[in-house]
Design a protein around this motif. Sequence first.
Motif, short mmCIF file in Angstrom:
data_model
loop_
_atom_site.label_atom_id
_atom_site.label_comp_id
_atom_site.label_asym_id
_atom_site.label_seq_id
_atom_site.Cartn_x
_atom_site.Cartn_y
_atom_site.Cartn_z
N THR A 148 0.64 -8.10 3.73
CA THR A 148 0.52 -6.69 3.39
C THR A 148 1.66 -5.88 4.00
O THR A 148 2.02 -6.10 5.16
N PHE A 149 2.18 -4.96 3.21
CA PHE A 149 3.21 -4.03 3.65
C PHE A 149 2.72 -2.62 3.38
O PHE A 149 2.00 -2.38 2.41
N LEU A 150 3.11 -1.68 4.22
CA LEU A 150 2.77 -0.27 4.05
C LEU A 150 4.04 0.49 3.69
O LEU A 150 5.06 0.32 4.36
N ASP A 151 3.97 1.32 2.66
CA ASP A 151 5.15 2.05 2.22
C ASP A 151 5.25 3.41 2.92
O ASP A 151 4.24 4.07 3.18
N ARG A 169 3.49 10.84 5.22
CA ARG A 169 3.37 12.31 5.24
C ARG A 169 1.93 12.79 5.37
O ARG A 169 1.67 13.98 5.46
N PHE A 170 0.98 11.86 5.43
CA PHE A 170 -0.43 12.23 5.51
C PHE A 170 -1.05 11.77 6.81
O PHE A 170 -0.68 10.73 7.35
N GLU A 171 -2.03 12.52 7.29
CA GLU A 171 -2.79 12.09 8.47
C GLU A 171 -3.90 11.13 8.06
O GLU A 171 -4.21 10.18 8.77
N VAL A 187 0.87 -1.17 0.00
CA VAL A 187 0.00 0.00 0.00
C VAL A 187 0.91 1.22 0.00
O VAL A 187 1.77 1.37 0.88
N MET A 188 0.71 2.09 -1.00
CA MET A 188 1.59 3.25 -1.18
C MET A 188 0.76 4.47 -1.55
O MET A 188 -0.40 4.34 -1.93
N ALA A 189 1.38 5.63 -1.43
CA ALA A 189 0.70 6.88 -1.80
C ALA A 189 0.40 6.89 -3.29
O ALA A 189 1.13 6.30 -4.10
N LEU A 236 -3.45 7.03 9.50
CA LEU A 236 -2.35 6.09 9.30
C LEU A 236 -2.35 4.98 10.35
O LEU A 236 -2.09 3.82 10.04
N SER A 237 -2.64 5.34 11.59
CA SER A 237 -2.65 4.31 12.64
C SER A 237 -3.79 3.31 12.39
O SER A 237 -3.64 2.11 12.62
N GLU A 238 -4.93 3.79 11.91
CA GLU A 238 -6.03 2.88 11.57
C GLU A 238 -5.66 2.00 10.39
O GLU A 238 -5.95 0.79 10.38
N LEU A 239 -5.02 2.58 9.38
CA LEU A 239 -4.56 1.79 8.24
C LEU A 239 -3.64 0.67 8.70
O LEU A 239 -3.80 -0.48 8.32
N ASP A 240 -2.69 1.01 9.54
CA ASP A 240 -1.75 0.04 10.07
C ASP A 240 -2.49 -1.06 10.84
O ASP A 240 -2.25 -2.26 10.65
#
Length: 162
Positions: free
Chosen positions: A109-112, A117-119, A59-61, A136-140
């Motif tokens: 799943t990996f987060l990039d 840089r985004f809330e 998952v990336m911007a 971001l914390s919810e995404l994680d």
Amino acid sequence: MAFEKVNQYFKQVGLESRVKQFDESSATVLEAAHALNCEPAHIAKTMSFLVDDQPILIVMAGDAKVDNRQFKQEFHKRPKMIHSDEVEHYIGHAPGGVCPFVTKDGVTTFLDDSLKRFEIVYPAAGDDHSAVELSLSELDEYTQAERWINVCKGWQDEAAED
């Protein structure tokens, strides 16, 4: 079907109000940004790859691109995207709606770092007419990501301009 599963997942965790469904397509970064009235960079696009025949999601911007060198450094393999005809088989979501929620067993799943840089970011929610608004914390938390990685390029230049 995938949208219903993702929507049910967020209902179970009390975030069903964050799931958005659109009349227009949100299959691409630009379409999703238009539907959400946000910058394309805030779209959390989910790319699917095979590493040693195992499916992974990154998952990336929305403004980031996979850097082949960084990917190889991280995974010790060159990036091999899953062919669009096979994505649903491996991941459980069809192209345009691939998301890091309610995936098939065995998908990692990996987060990039490009997202950091985004809330708030907006990944798809299981089909090509949906998204979900997450911090971001919810995404994680809700992706149950293996870890944060740095395998993308192109976004640092944009971030430096802001």
